[in-house]
Design an enzyme around this catalytic site. Structure first.
Site, short mmCIF file in Angstrom:
data_model
loop_
_atom_site.label_atom_id
_atom_site.label_comp_id
_atom_site.label_asym_id
_atom_site.label_seq_id
_atom_site.Cartn_x
_atom_site.Cartn_y
_atom_site.Cartn_z
CD GLU A 81 -2.22 -1.06 2.92
OE1 GLU A 81 -2.91 -2.10 3.52
OE2 GLU A 81 -2.06 -0.09 3.81
CB CYS A 113 0.59 0.96 9.23
SG CYS A 113 2.28 0.50 8.69
#
Ligand code: SAH
Length: 345
Positions: A94, A335
């Site tokens: 990501e 995260c």
């Protein structure tokens, strides 16, 4: 089709590219030209690099691949866009793009999974599968600029992974994105965030680029830090602080300490006071991070009042402190959250 089985062209620093050309009896300055084609003109295939000899282009085509990561999903929130990428081996990583008044800042991943095992972090629920190659980090920036048609001014290595557990590739990525013929992102606009790998902090103090270092602290004493972050068992605060003092002396750069506020865990008055004594006299500032709750982990975000109390204690004691503007809570931008939803693990 260009190099299916081989390395990414984005893995190479300009010096490595020069060496590549020299090894093939080509001119060294081809590297500068190719860098301009890749990072300024943004070619997709080497055939477009018309000032290189045809046979050179053909060899580059055999030796290197050009696109190694693709955007799978984009989620948009308030002032933030979150990108999920698919890599060549079908793994996911990501990156998060944040719109600030000073420009566009991109948070990139450095590994697939993470071995640091921080208790509050979604990324660490999946063990490290592999390091990202240099080019896979560089390409996160390229592909996102291509997709949003805007220029990224700041890069933070704070996505999935521990950058200092992939030290060499992260340093090479910095060299490429900082290079004037590369992405020309100023060193002061690049930040690397570590959970505190002491030997690498020492090594990084000799890395000749003026990049910023952020340290995920999250607790002001060893017993609590060990509970939250297994790395604290290997490197207690005394060693971490000594390495950071040395880093500060050598580089003359201000350090950032990140401190996630977890309800009733590390957000009490006594913790704030302990943090003050730990950081007194240091050229540092503290970034207080309101916790982004995740469905798999039991930690809760501190109340707004508690965050303000914590902030005030630091401020009154002359510690430079900011509360991180909140991004991406609604779109699972913390995260590792998007990857775990995608893969349902
Ligand atoms: N391994 C590096 C970089 C990746 S984590 C490091 O530890 O610094 C980047 C930052 O995001 C860290 O400070 C981490 O603690 C924080 N973070 C992780 N999960 C979070 C969450 N759910 N909410 C807010 N911040 C989070």
């Amino acid at each position: 089709m260009c190099g299916e089985r081989v390395n990414s062209i984005y893995d190479l620093t300009i010096e490595e590219m020069e060496q590549y050309f020299l090894n093939h009896q080509d001119k060294k300055f081809y590297a500068t030209q190719l860098f301009e084609w890749l990072y300024q003109k943004r070619i997709k295939k080497v055939e477009e690099a018309t000032n290189l000899k045809k046979e050179t282009r053909e060899r580059i085509c055999q030796d290197f691949s050009f696109q190694n990561i693709v955007i799978d999903t984009i989620l948009e929130g308030d002032g933030v866009k979150k990108y999920l990428f698919t890599l060549k081996d079908q793994e996911h990583i990501e990156a998060v793009l944040m719109y600030h008044d000073y420009g566009l800042s991109l948070c990139i991943s450095s590994q697939v999974g993470c071995n640091m095992g921080c208790a509050f972090c979604e990324s660490g629920r999946r063990k490290k599968v592999r390091n990202l190659a240099t080019g896979e980090m560089v390409e996160q920036i390229l592909r996102i600029e291509e997709s949003c048609q805007e220029r990224i001014s700041h890069v933070v290595v704070m996505g999935i992974g521990e950058p200092f557990d992939n030290y060499e590739n992260v340093c090479k990525m910095i060299q490429i994105i900082n290079h004037p013929k590369g992405l020309a992102i100023g060193a002061r606009h690049i930040t690397v965030s570590t959970c505190g790998l002491v030997p690498k902090i020492k090594e990084f103090s000799n890395f000749p680029y003026q990049v910023n270092l952020a340290v995920s602290l999250h607790a002001p004493n060893d017993p609590l830090r060990k509970k939250l972050m297994p790395i604290a068992k290997a490197y207690p605060l005394k060693d971490l602080m000594a390495a950071l003092d040395e880093y500060e002396k050598k580089t003359n750069r201000r350090l950032t300490f990140e401190y996630i506020l977890l309800k009733d865990v590390n957000d009490q008055e006594e913790h704030a006071k302990e943090l003050v004594s730990l950081l007194k006299g240091k050229n540092a500032y503290v970034n207080l991070i309101p916790y982004n709750e995740t469905q798999h982990l039991q930690f809760k975000r501190s109340s707004t009042i508690q965050i303000a109390r914590f902030y005030d204690i630091l401020k009154k004691n002359n510690i430079c402190v900011t509360i991180r503007r909140e991004f991406g809570g609604k779109i699972n931008a913390a995260c590792g959250q998007l990857r775990s939803i995608k893969e349902e693990v």
